[in-house]
Design a protein around this motif. Structure first.
Motif, mmCIF file in Angstrom:
data_model
loop_
_atom_site.group_PDB
_atom_site.id
_atom_site.type_symbol
_atom_site.label_atom_id
_atom_site.label_comp_id
_atom_site.label_asym_id
_atom_site.label_seq_id
_atom_site.Cartn_x
_atom_site.Cartn_y
_atom_site.Cartn_z
ATOM 1 N N HIS A 165 10.662 4.815 -8.065
ATOM 2 C CA HIS A 165 10.964 3.911 -8.854
ATOM 3 C C HIS A 165 11.462 2.473 -8.240
ATOM 4 C CE1 HIS A 165 12.628 2.003 -12.675
ATOM 5 N NE2 HIS A 165 13.619 1.692 -11.865
ATOM 6 N N ARG A 166 12.334 2.806 -7.283
ATOM 7 C CA ARG A 166 12.980 1.409 -6.591
ATOM 8 C C ARG A 166 11.761 0.912 -5.772
ATOM 9 N NH1 ARG A 166 18.747 4.204 -3.864
ATOM 10 N NH2 ARG A 166 19.646 4.201 -5.950
ATOM 11 N N LEU A 167 10.811 1.471 -5.332
ATOM 12 C CA LEU A 167 9.727 1.016 -4.557
ATOM 13 C C LEU A 167 8.817 0.320 -5.480
ATOM 14 C CD1 LEU A 167 8.063 0.349 -1.939
ATOM 15 C CD2 LEU A 167 7.017 2.637 -2.397
ATOM 16 N N GLY A 168 8.496 0.765 -6.496
ATOM 17 C CA GLY A 168 7.680 0.058 -7.480
ATOM 18 C C GLY A 168 8.205 -1.049 -8.186
ATOM 19 N N LYS A 169 9.546 -1.051 -8.356
ATOM 20 C CA LYS A 169 10.208 -2.338 -8.789
ATOM 21 C C LYS A 169 10.207 -3.341 -7.816
ATOM 22 C CE LYS A 169 14.896 -3.805 -10.665
ATOM 23 N NZ LYS A 169 16.413 -3.250 -10.860
ATOM 24 N N ARG A 170 10.498 -2.941 -6.474
ATOM 25 C CA ARG A 170 10.605 -3.988 -5.517
ATOM 26 C C ARG A 170 9.003 -4.662 -5.322
ATOM 27 N NH1 ARG A 170 13.173 -8.240 -3.281
ATOM 28 N NH2 ARG A 170 12.745 -8.488 -1.314
ATOM 29 N N GLN A 171 7.984 -3.668 -5.414
ATOM 30 C CA GLN A 171 6.803 -4.137 -5.421
ATOM 31 C C GLN A 171 6.503 -5.484 -6.475
ATOM 32 O OE1 GLN A 171 4.581 -0.608 -5.263
ATOM 33 N NE2 GLN A 171 4.504 -0.449 -3.095
ATOM 34 N N ARG A 172 6.747 -5.014 -7.693
ATOM 35 C CA ARG A 172 6.635 -6.028 -8.820
ATOM 36 C C ARG A 172 7.388 -7.044 -8.532
ATOM 37 N NH1 ARG A 172 7.203 -0.917 -11.580
ATOM 38 N NH2 ARG A 172 9.180 -1.083 -11.850
ATOM 39 N N GLU A 173 8.743 -7.185 -7.853
ATOM 40 C CA GLU A 173 9.306 -8.348 -7.724
ATOM 41 C C GLU A 173 8.497 -9.205 -6.687
ATOM 42 O OE1 GLU A 173 12.882 -6.726 -6.629
ATOM 43 O OE2 GLU A 173 13.683 -6.640 -8.437
ATOM 44 N N LEU A 174 8.202 -8.782 -5.769
ATOM 45 C CA LEU A 174 7.320 -9.257 -4.496
ATOM 46 C C LEU A 174 5.991 -9.826 -4.896
ATOM 47 C CD1 LEU A 174 8.432 -7.121 -1.678
ATOM 48 C CD2 LEU A 174 9.271 -9.351 -2.106
ATOM 49 N N ALA A 175 5.343 -8.839 -6.117
ATOM 50 C CA ALA A 175 4.049 -9.261 -6.490
ATOM 51 C C ALA A 175 4.243 -10.669 -7.144
ATOM 52 C CB ALA A 175 3.426 -8.180 -7.164
ATOM 53 N N ALA A 176 5.221 -10.773 -7.777
ATOM 54 C CA ALA A 176 5.452 -12.245 -8.573
ATOM 55 C C ALA A 176 5.335 -13.290 -7.543
ATOM 56 C CB ALA A 176 6.597 -12.126 -9.561
ATOM 57 N N GLU A 177 6.296 -13.058 -6.553
ATOM 58 C CA GLU A 177 6.263 -14.252 -5.282
ATOM 59 C C GLU A 177 4.782 -14.198 -4.821
ATOM 60 O OE1 GLU A 177 7.660 -17.179 -3.452
ATOM 61 O OE2 GLU A 177 8.705 -16.189 -4.962
ATOM 62 N N ALA A 178 4.302 -13.223 -4.582
ATOM 63 C CA ALA A 178 2.859 -13.350 -3.981
ATOM 64 C C ALA A 178 1.966 -13.933 -4.759
ATOM 65 C CB ALA A 178 2.270 -11.967 -3.641
ATOM 66 N N ARG A 179 1.945 -13.727 -6.083
ATOM 67 C CA ARG A 179 1.250 -14.674 -7.042
ATOM 68 C C ARG A 179 1.362 -16.291 -7.013
ATOM 69 N NH1 ARG A 179 2.031 -9.880 -10.391
ATOM 70 N NH2 ARG A 179 0.098 -8.927 -10.298
ATOM 71 N N ARG A 180 2.585 -16.434 -6.981
ATOM 72 C CA ARG A 180 3.080 -17.869 -6.638
ATOM 73 C C ARG A 180 2.789 -18.278 -5.807
ATOM 74 N NH1 ARG A 180 7.748 -15.886 -9.589
ATOM 75 N NH2 ARG A 180 8.941 -15.322 -7.691
ATOM 76 N N TYR A 181 2.660 -17.738 -4.158
ATOM 77 C CA TYR A 181 2.030 -18.102 -3.107
ATOM 78 C C TYR A 181 0.578 -18.580 -3.223
ATOM 79 C CZ TYR A 181 0.553 -18.027 1.743
ATOM 80 O OH TYR A 181 -0.155 -18.232 2.883
ATOM 81 N N VAL A 182 0.045 -17.440 -3.808
ATOM 82 C CA VAL A 182 -1.522 -17.762 -4.190
ATOM 83 C C VAL A 182 -1.784 -18.904 -4.924
ATOM 84 C CG1 VAL A 182 -3.686 -16.877 -4.964
ATOM 85 C CG2 VAL A 182 -2.109 -15.311 -3.680
ATOM 86 N N ALA A 183 -1.052 -19.314 -5.952
ATOM 87 C CA ALA A 183 -1.192 -20.358 -6.713
ATOM 88 C C ALA A 183 -0.867 -21.701 -5.868
ATOM 89 C CB ALA A 183 -0.150 -20.253 -7.877
ATOM 90 N N ARG A 184 0.020 -21.696 -4.949
ATOM 91 C CA ARG A 184 0.183 -22.844 -4.034
ATOM 92 C C ARG A 184 -0.865 -22.905 -2.838
ATOM 93 N NH1 ARG A 184 5.595 -20.686 -4.211
ATOM 94 N NH2 ARG A 184 5.383 -19.631 -2.088
ATOM 95 N N LEU A 185 -1.527 -21.902 -2.732
ATOM 96 C CA LEU A 185 -2.821 -22.048 -1.916
ATOM 97 C C LEU A 185 -3.795 -22.739 -2.620
ATOM 98 C CD1 LEU A 185 -3.053 -18.674 0.025
ATOM 99 C CD2 LEU A 185 -2.070 -20.867 0.955
ATOM 100 N N GLU A 206 0.833 -1.159 -0.098
ATOM 101 C CA GLU A 206 0.243 -0.089 0.117
ATOM 102 C C GLU A 206 0.822 1.228 -0.121
ATOM 103 O OE1 GLU A 206 -3.168 -0.072 -0.418
ATOM 104 O OE2 GLU A 206 -2.930 -2.341 -0.319
ATOM 105 N N ARG A 207 2.072 1.297 0.026
ATOM 106 C CA ARG A 207 2.966 2.301 -0.142
ATOM 107 C C ARG A 207 3.288 2.815 -1.284
ATOM 108 N NH1 ARG A 207 8.216 0.083 3.603
ATOM 109 N NH2 ARG A 207 6.956 -0.437 5.448
ATOM 110 N N GLY A 208 3.730 4.030 -1.593
ATOM 111 C CA GLY A 208 3.665 4.646 -2.824
ATOM 112 C C GLY A 208 2.783 5.227 -3.267
ATOM 113 N N GLY A 209 2.588 5.776 -4.555
ATOM 114 C CA GLY A 209 1.639 6.671 -5.011
ATOM 115 C C GLY A 209 1.690 8.023 -5.034
ATOM 116 N N TRP A 210 2.574 8.511 -3.976
ATOM 117 C CA TRP A 210 2.841 10.062 -3.919
ATOM 118 C C TRP A 210 4.166 10.365 -4.543
ATOM 119 C CZ3 TRP A 210 7.499 11.084 -1.277
ATOM 120 C CH2 TRP A 210 7.956 10.122 -0.628
#
Length: 296
Positions: free
Chosen positions: A251-271, A202-206
């Motif tokens: 930019h750095r925060l957005g890049k990190r969020q995208r990297e972690l979002a990929a891992e989050a999607r894999r976790y949801v797929a495992r669920l 939820e961070r970023g956007g500003w």
């Protein structure tokens, strides 16, 4: 939502049938609406089809045409008004017609979406989720699209009221950490990367807005220093530096969020895989629910 088993169902048939009272209620809903809500494959396929249909409505040609007509109409209207014509009616009539067509297009899309949300399968499934929540079954999430919730809290098709019948244990929602205990399949542990994603999602956007404001203020200060020959105003250049820093941080925060979002999607797929094997998956956190709903 449920596409190629990439996300878990809101609640599995195993969880619905675990409580005989809930299972009977779900069967009654199935008889009333003509669908088997205890068939996970059918439920997942129909949910995916209805979500895709709503997505096509929300992003279809009517929406694009209405948006274009509204933008052109508003710009044309402002240009006509600011021009102060001697006879304003002929000048404002064409853009007013465009704006009326835009409004009509959005109203049509809204009605189409509401009509699709009232499909018998979706009506019945909302009753199923309401009953599952009332009985304390492990509901992983309630899809935002299913209740017609947009960016705000208003829902076009909320879950109907439902009270568990008396004569049984009081409904108790399972804690997130214990939601899969004792099931046929273990619930995969949450990786540290997913926990980090939940913290920073939820961070970023500003950063972009702040960067433009600071750079603009710095440029204005430097321009003032040059035009008015006020050397002290050159200190405003620091604001421009801060603006660039905000852009880099964003930019750095957005890049990190995208990297972690990929891992989050894999976790949801495992669920989803664990749920298909009989596990009662934990309730998804708000960031993960937003990730699941983000494709609509």
């Amino acid at each position: 939502m449920v596409e190629n088993a990439k996300e878990p169902l809101p609640v599995s048939a195993h969880a619905l049938a675990a409580d005989s009272r809930l299972g009977n209620a779900v069967r009654e809903f199935g008889s009333a609406y003509g669908y088997d809500y205890l068939d996970d494959d059918t439920v997942g396929r129909l949910l995916a089809e209805h979500e895709a249909s709503l997505r096509r409505t929300a992003r279809g040609g009517t929406v694009w045409a209405a948006s274009l007509a509204g933008t052109v109409g508003l710009a044309w209207l402002l240009w006509a008004v600011l021009g102060k014509p001697e006879n304003p009616l002929p000048a404002v009539a064409p853009p007013a017609v465009l704006l009326a067509l835009a409004v009509a297009g959005f109203v049509r899309v809204h009605r189409q979406a509401r009509r699709k949300l009232r499909h018998p399968f979706l009506e019945g499934y909302r009753h199923v989720l309401a009953a599952a929540l009332a009985h304390g079954a492990p509901v992983a999430y309630v899809p935002a699209w299913l209740t017609g919730r947009g960016g705000g809290a208003v829902e076009a098709a909320p879950l109907p009221p439902y009270a568990a019948p008396p004569g049984g244990p009081a409904p108790v929602r399972r804690p997130r950490s214990a939601a899969g205990a004792g099931t046929a399949a273990p619930v995969p542990p949450k990786p540290a990367a997913v926990a980090e994603y939940e913290r920073i999602a939820e961070r970023g956007g500003w950063h972009d807005e702040a960067g433009w404001i600071l750079v603009g203020a710095g440029a204005a200060g430097v321009a003032y220093a040059v035009v008015e020959d006020v050397p002290v105003a050159f200190a405003a250049a620091v604001l421009a530096v801060l603006g660039v820093w905000a852009w880099v941080a964003g930019h750095r925060l957005g890049k990190r969020q995208r990297e972690l979002a990929a891992e989050a999607r894999r976790y949801v797929a495992r669920l989803a895989e664990a749920q298909a094997a009989g596990a009662a998956v934990p309730e998804l956190s708000p960031p993960l629910r937003k990730l699941v709903d983000s494709r609509l």
